[in-house]
Design an enzyme around this catalytic site. Structure first.
Site, PDB file in Angstrom:
ATOM      1  CG  HIS A  22      32.768  -3.073   0.851  1.00  0.00           C
ATOM      2  ND1 HIS A  22      32.559  -2.067   1.768  1.00  0.00           N
ATOM      3  CD2 HIS A  22      33.675  -3.915   1.431  1.00  0.00           C
ATOM      4  CE1 HIS A  22      33.303  -2.280   2.837  1.00  0.00           C
ATOM      5  NE2 HIS A  22      33.986  -3.405   2.662  1.00  0.00           N
ATOM      6  CD  GLU A  23      34.428  -7.625   0.238  1.00  0.00           C
ATOM      7  OE1 GLU A  23      35.673  -7.717   0.241  1.00  0.00           O
ATOM      8  OE2 GLU A  23      33.770  -7.475   1.285  1.00  0.00           O
ATOM      9  CG  HIS A  26      38.334  -3.804   0.545  1.00  0.00           C
ATOM     10  ND1 HIS A  26      38.762  -2.717   1.276  1.00  0.00           N
ATOM     11  CD2 HIS A  26      37.206  -4.251   1.169  1.00  0.00           C
ATOM     12  CE1 HIS A  26      37.935  -2.513   2.285  1.00  0.00           C
ATOM     13  NE2 HIS A  26      36.975  -3.421   2.233  1.00  0.00           N
TER      14      HIS A  26
END
Length: 226
Positions: A22-23, A26
């Protein structure tokens, strides 16, 4: 509640992978749209140590789990993004915010497709693998849906800022420094206050449960598991 070592083991791996991807998503999309802040800090990486916050990702959820808390709460290190570097600005902001939840949906799809491979796993390891896949499926969907809530500092709030006209976007963006307090108020304090007066003010949890259930059923259907 005293979680077994087995119970903890089948949650740790799916959670770490979900949060790390997820990170990293980003960070990668921010770099592709012109901001290398996260890249310079080594956040465009699948190394969990780059993204895990010792307190928010491990200590806080662990304490809540071991204490038998009715809810779990945690967070990872936020990916630093200088939005002024994004080109184009609004599209970049939306795509950076969408990258994390979209990656979690992709991971949930991968876990659901992997269910079909379970007959190939030796019986002594099949139960452990199956539990990891089930937890990866549900956790990634929950993480994606939760982050799409339009509440600062979640991804949904940044998508809203990118879509809102400037007159609405600017005051909404200014709420972000108070985002953690807003989240705690909505998710924890408001339901607790409501329970004192016999009111169900746990509206966000109800919305999350309905949305995640519907999305799970859709993905199971698409992957031939329904």
């Amino acid at each position: 509640m005293n979680p077994s070592l087995y119970g903890i083991s089948v949650w740790v791996l799916p959670a770490i992978i979900a949060i790390t991807f997820h990170e990293a998503a980003h960070a990668y999309v921010a770099w592709r749209y012109g901001d290398d802040t996260a890249l310079q800090l080594g956040r465009v990486s699948f190394n969990p140590l780059k993204h895990i916050d010792p307190v928010g990702t491990i200590l806080l959820p662990g304490m809540l789990l071991l204490s038998g808390s009715p809810f779990l709460f945690g967070y990872a290190k936020p990916v630093p993004v200088n939005f002024r570097n994004l080109q184009p600005l609004r599209a970049g902001m939306i795509m950076v915010a969408l990258a994390g939840p979209a990656t979690n949906i992709a991971l949930a799809l991968a876990a659901a497709l992997a269910f079909h491979l379970l007959p190939m796993i030796p019986p002594e390891g099949a139960r452990w693998v199956a539990s990891n896949l089930v937890n990866a499926f549900s956790f990634n969907i929950l993480l994606a849906v939760f982050n799409m809530l339009p509440i600062p500092p979640l991804d949904g709030s940044r998508i809203a800022v990118g879509l809102f006209p400037g007159l609405l976007a600017r005051p909404f963006a200014r709420l972000e420094p108070y985002g953690m307090l807003i989240l705690i108020g909505i998710l924890i304090l408001l339901p607790l206050a409501g329970s004192q007066f016999g009111l169900n003010l746990n509206l966000v949890s109800g919305l999350l449960r309905a949305t995640t259930d519907s999305l799970q059923q859709l993905l199971l259907l698409l992957t031939g598991n329904a």
